[in-house]
Design a protein around this motif. Structure first.
Motif, PDB file in Angstrom:
ATOM      1  N   GLY A  54       0.774  -1.228   0.000  1.00  0.00           N
ATOM      2  CA  GLY A  54       0.000   0.000   0.000  1.00  0.00           C
ATOM      3  C   GLY A  54       0.807   1.281   0.000  1.00  0.00           C
ATOM      4  N   THR A  55       0.158   2.305  -0.487  1.00  0.00           N
ATOM      5  CA  THR A  55       0.634   3.672  -0.387  1.00  0.00           C
ATOM      6  C   THR A  55      -0.600   4.554  -0.541  1.00  0.00           C
ATOM      7  OG1 THR A  55       2.212   5.314  -1.237  1.00  0.00           O
ATOM      8  CG2 THR A  55       1.085   3.952  -2.872  1.00  0.00           C
ATOM      9  N   SER A  56      -0.501   5.800  -0.186  1.00  0.00           N
ATOM     10  CA  SER A  56      -1.648   6.690  -0.264  1.00  0.00           C
ATOM     11  C   SER A  56      -2.095   6.877  -1.716  1.00  0.00           C
ATOM     12  CB  SER A  56      -1.299   8.045   0.350  1.00  0.00           C
ATOM     13  OG  SER A  56      -2.363   8.953   0.185  1.00  0.00           O
ATOM     14  N   SER A  57      -3.386   6.995  -1.922  1.00  0.00           N
ATOM     15  CA  SER A  57      -3.910   7.205  -3.274  1.00  0.00           C
ATOM     16  C   SER A  57      -3.714   8.638  -3.754  1.00  0.00           C
ATOM     17  CB  SER A  57      -5.395   6.834  -3.339  1.00  0.00           C
ATOM     18  OG  SER A  57      -6.136   7.566  -2.380  1.00  0.00           O
ATOM     19  N   GLU A  86      -6.196 -14.210  -6.958  1.00  0.00           N
ATOM     20  CA  GLU A  86      -6.565 -13.509  -5.731  1.00  0.00           C
ATOM     21  C   GLU A  86      -5.576 -12.386  -5.478  1.00  0.00           C
ATOM     22  OE1 GLU A  86      -7.493 -14.823  -1.148  1.00  0.00           O
ATOM     23  OE2 GLU A  86      -5.615 -15.520  -2.055  1.00  0.00           O
ATOM     24  N   ILE A  87      -6.080 -11.269  -5.004  1.00  0.00           N
ATOM     25  CA  ILE A  87      -5.225 -10.130  -4.690  1.00  0.00           C
ATOM     26  C   ILE A  87      -5.442  -9.722  -3.233  1.00  0.00           C
ATOM     27  CG2 ILE A  87      -4.728  -7.702  -5.170  1.00  0.00           C
ATOM     28  CD1 ILE A  87      -5.676  -8.213  -8.053  1.00  0.00           C
ATOM     29  N   ILE A  88      -4.341  -9.635  -2.494  1.00  0.00           N
ATOM     30  CA  ILE A  88      -4.396  -9.147  -1.115  1.00  0.00           C
ATOM     31  C   ILE A  88      -3.804  -7.746  -1.093  1.00  0.00           C
ATOM     32  CG2 ILE A  88      -3.583  -9.464   1.253  1.00  0.00           C
ATOM     33  CD1 ILE A  88      -3.600 -12.471   0.761  1.00  0.00           C
ATOM     34  N   ALA A  89      -4.639  -6.786  -0.741  1.00  0.00           N
ATOM     35  CA  ALA A  89      -4.213  -5.386  -0.661  1.00  0.00           C
ATOM     36  C   ALA A  89      -3.818  -5.096   0.776  1.00  0.00           C
ATOM     37  CB  ALA A  89      -5.339  -4.461  -1.108  1.00  0.00           C
ATOM     38  N   SER A  90      -2.542  -4.825   0.995  1.00  0.00           N
ATOM     39  CA  SER A  90      -2.031  -4.657   2.348  1.00  0.00           C
ATOM     40  C   SER A  90      -1.510  -3.242   2.542  1.00  0.00           C
ATOM     41  CB  SER A  90      -0.907  -5.660   2.615  1.00  0.00           C
ATOM     42  OG  SER A  90      -0.403  -5.521   3.926  1.00  0.00           O
ATOM     43  N   GLY A  91      -1.948  -2.603   3.622  1.00  0.00           N
ATOM     44  CA  GLY A  91      -1.480  -1.251   3.861  1.00  0.00           C
ATOM     45  C   GLY A  91      -1.884  -0.735   5.225  1.00  0.00           C
ATOM     46  N   TYR A  92      -1.730   0.546   5.390  1.00  0.00           N
ATOM     47  CA  TYR A  92      -1.945   1.209   6.668  1.00  0.00           C
ATOM     48  C   TYR A  92      -3.399   1.663   6.797  1.00  0.00           C
ATOM     49  CZ  TYR A  92      -1.127   4.453  10.544  1.00  0.00           C
ATOM     50  OH  TYR A  92      -1.177   5.106  11.744  1.00  0.00           O
ATOM     51  N   VAL A  93      -3.949   1.482   7.993  1.00  0.00           N
ATOM     52  CA  VAL A  93      -5.316   1.916   8.268  1.00  0.00           C
ATOM     53  C   VAL A  93      -5.312   2.774   9.522  1.00  0.00           C
ATOM     54  CG1 VAL A  93      -7.658   1.207   8.858  1.00  0.00           C
ATOM     55  CG2 VAL A  93      -6.341  -0.120   7.194  1.00  0.00           C
ATOM     56  N   ASP A  94      -5.945   3.926   9.429  1.00  0.00           N
ATOM     57  CA  ASP A  94      -6.104   4.819  10.571  1.00  0.00           C
ATOM     58  C   ASP A  94      -7.445   5.520  10.410  1.00  0.00           C
ATOM     59  OD1 ASP A  94      -5.606   6.179  12.874  1.00  0.00           O
ATOM     60  OD2 ASP A  94      -3.869   7.297  12.139  1.00  0.00           O
ATOM     61  N   GLU A  95      -7.825   6.282  11.393  1.00  0.00           N
ATOM     62  CA  GLU A  95      -9.098   6.990  11.323  1.00  0.00           C
ATOM     63  C   GLU A  95      -9.129   7.922  10.102  1.00  0.00           C
ATOM     64  OE1 GLU A  95     -11.902   9.929  14.090  1.00  0.00           O
ATOM     65  OE2 GLU A  95     -10.050   9.053  14.891  1.00  0.00           O
ATOM     66  N   GLY A  96     -10.048   7.648   9.190  1.00  0.00           N
ATOM     67  CA  GLY A  96     -10.167   8.450   7.983  1.00  0.00           C
ATOM     68  C   GLY A  96      -9.130   8.144   6.924  1.00  0.00           C
ATOM     69  N   GLU A  99      -5.639   2.593   3.299  1.00  0.00           N
ATOM     70  CA  GLU A  99      -4.965   2.247   2.051  1.00  0.00           C
ATOM     71  C   GLU A  99      -5.563   1.007   1.380  1.00  0.00           C
ATOM     72  OE1 GLU A  99      -0.524   4.143   2.961  1.00  0.00           O
ATOM     73  OE2 GLU A  99      -0.818   1.965   3.041  1.00  0.00           O
ATOM     74  N   PRO A 100      -5.787  -0.110   2.102  1.00  0.00           N
ATOM     75  CA  PRO A 100      -6.352  -1.293   1.446  1.00  0.00           C
ATOM     76  C   PRO A 100      -7.714  -1.029   0.811  1.00  0.00           C
ATOM     77  CG  PRO A 100      -5.409  -1.890   3.563  1.00  0.00           C
ATOM     78  CD  PRO A 100      -5.411  -0.404   3.498  1.00  0.00           C
ATOM     79  N   GLN A 101      -8.554  -0.274   1.487  1.00  0.00           N
ATOM     80  CA  GLN A 101      -9.885   0.016   0.945  1.00  0.00           C
ATOM     81  C   GLN A 101      -9.784   0.833  -0.340  1.00  0.00           C
ATOM     82  OE1 GLN A 101     -12.815  -1.232   2.217  1.00  0.00           O
ATOM     83  NE2 GLN A 101     -13.709  -0.418   0.353  1.00  0.00           N
ATOM     84  N   GLY A 121      -5.470  -4.765   6.716  1.00  0.00           N
ATOM     85  CA  GLY A 121      -5.210  -3.472   7.329  1.00  0.00           C
ATOM     86  C   GLY A 121      -4.081  -3.479   8.336  1.00  0.00           C
ATOM     87  N   GLY A 122      -3.402  -4.612   8.476  1.00  0.00           N
ATOM     88  CA  GLY A 122      -2.304  -4.699   9.430  1.00  0.00           C
ATOM     89  C   GLY A 122      -0.943  -4.477   8.800  1.00  0.00           C
ATOM     90  N   GLY A 123      -0.927  -4.098   7.526  1.00  0.00           N
ATOM     91  CA  GLY A 123       0.354  -3.909   6.845  1.00  0.00           C
ATOM     92  C   GLY A 123       0.902  -2.511   7.056  1.00  0.00           C
ATOM     93  N   TYR A 124       1.256  -2.191   8.277  1.00  0.00           N
ATOM     94  CA  TYR A 124       1.735  -0.840   8.592  1.00  0.00           C
ATOM     95  C   TYR A 124       3.140  -0.582   8.076  1.00  0.00           C
ATOM     96  CZ  TYR A 124       3.791  -3.434  12.493  1.00  0.00           C
ATOM     97  OH  TYR A 124       4.477  -4.352  13.256  1.00  0.00           O
ATOM     98  N   ASP A 125       3.863  -1.646   7.721  1.00  0.00           N
ATOM     99  CA  ASP A 125       5.121  -1.485   6.998  1.00  0.00           C
ATOM    100  C   ASP A 125       5.363  -2.745   6.173  1.00  0.00           C
ATOM    101  OD1 ASP A 125       6.094  -3.430   8.756  1.00  0.00           O
ATOM    102  OD2 ASP A 125       7.462  -2.074   9.796  1.00  0.00           O
ATOM    103  N   THR A 126       6.428  -2.745   5.393  1.00  0.00           N
ATOM    104  CA  THR A 126       6.679  -3.855   4.471  1.00  0.00           C
ATOM    105  C   THR A 126       6.894  -5.162   5.205  1.00  0.00           C
ATOM    106  OG1 THR A 126       7.694  -2.282   2.936  1.00  0.00           O
ATOM    107  CG2 THR A 126       8.121  -4.616   2.543  1.00  0.00           C
ATOM    108  N   LEU A 127       7.654  -5.142   6.279  1.00  0.00           N
ATOM    109  CA  LEU A 127       7.902  -6.361   7.040  1.00  0.00           C
ATOM    110  C   LEU A 127       6.601  -6.953   7.563  1.00  0.00           C
ATOM    111  CD1 LEU A 127       9.839  -8.391   8.385  1.00  0.00           C
ATOM    112  CD2 LEU A 127      10.034  -6.791  10.309  1.00  0.00           C
ATOM    113  N   ALA A 128       5.732  -6.117   8.097  1.00  0.00           N
ATOM    114  CA  ALA A 128       4.453  -6.600   8.618  1.00  0.00           C
ATOM    115  C   ALA A 128       3.610  -7.220   7.512  1.00  0.00           C
ATOM    116  CB  ALA A 128       3.700  -5.458   9.292  1.00  0.00           C
ATOM    117  N   SER A 129       3.566  -6.563   6.352  1.00  0.00           N
ATOM    118  CA  SER A 129       2.791  -7.093   5.229  1.00  0.00           C
ATOM    119  C   SER A 129       3.279  -8.476   4.826  1.00  0.00           C
ATOM    120  CB  SER A 129       2.877  -6.145   4.030  1.00  0.00           C
ATOM    121  OG  SER A 129       2.234  -4.919   4.298  1.00  0.00           O
TER     122      SER A 129
END
Length: 205
Positions: A54-57, A86-96, A99-101, A121-129
């Motif tokens: 993920g990265t910001s849109s 199948e595609i897994i979209a992994s990225g950062y999620v916070d209020e408002g 990235e995955p959505q 939504g738990g992919g807050y960095d590359t290692l976590a993803s």
């Protein structure tokens, strides 16, 4: 003057040594992953799953983020060609901020079936993803999609953690911002090296 000269020599030695270590680590990361990273979809081994990092849109200036657009373009290409199902979209999620959505919306717009997209939504960095692909999703063979400078680090992490991961280069972005991104990537590889190699050592005990 002798003291100043001595200090300058010591500082120069430390700077040179640090630079040499950074360069050596970067070489190791790239050398480990190069053979598993592909530029064309025809060369990728058939795998069922793609991981899109993920990265910001949008950029900080409110403009569409080309890094984001090119990543979802690449994922949609592999899906359309039947290379992945199948595609897994992994990225950062916070209020408002989700990235995955945002990736899901973009993928659906490009023809990917909504039931074939999973959100992490738990992919807050590359290692976590990377780690969550196996620990959460139970997937240990997949292709990672992001830009080349990033995908090589991701594949390095996966391969050093004994995961059969491949990389697919999304189109790159040329801008002043991308230069800063690449400079940060040099140090991100050092960070990844420290985290992964420490984890490997701890796993022995």
């Amino acid at each position: 003057m002798k003291i100043i000269s001595f200090i300058l020599k010591k500082v120069s030695f430390i700077v040179f040594s640090a630079a040499a270590i950074v360069l050596a680590i970067n070489w190791f990361v790239l050398d480990t992953s190069n053979q598993y990273v592909f530029r064309t979809s025809e060369d990728i081994p058939e795998v069922e799953t793609a991981l899109v990092l993920g990265t910001s849109s949008y950029t900080i200036y409110g403009e569409p983020n080309k890094f984001f657009e090119f990543r979802v373009d690449a994922a949609a290409e592999l899906y359309e060609r039947g290379i992945v199902q199948e595609i897994i979209a992994s990225g950062y999620v916070d209020e408002g901020y989700n990235e995955p959505q945002e990736m899901k919306k973009a993928l659906v717009q490009r023809g990917v079936a909504i039931e074939d997209i999973q959100l992490d939504g738990g992919g807050y960095d590359t290692l976590a993803s990377i780690q969550r692909m196996e620990s959460v999703w139970g997937v240990d063979r997949y292709v990672v999609i992001t830009q080349e400078f990033h995908v090589k680090r991701a594949v390095y992490i996966a391969r050093r953690l004994d995961v059969e991961a491949y990389g697919f280069n999304a189109d790159d972005v040329s801008s002043n911002n991308s230069v800063r991104t690449r400079v940060r990537e040099v140090f991100a590889r050092v960070k990844a090296f420290g985290e992964v190699e420490l984890q490997r050592i701890l796993s022995i005990f």
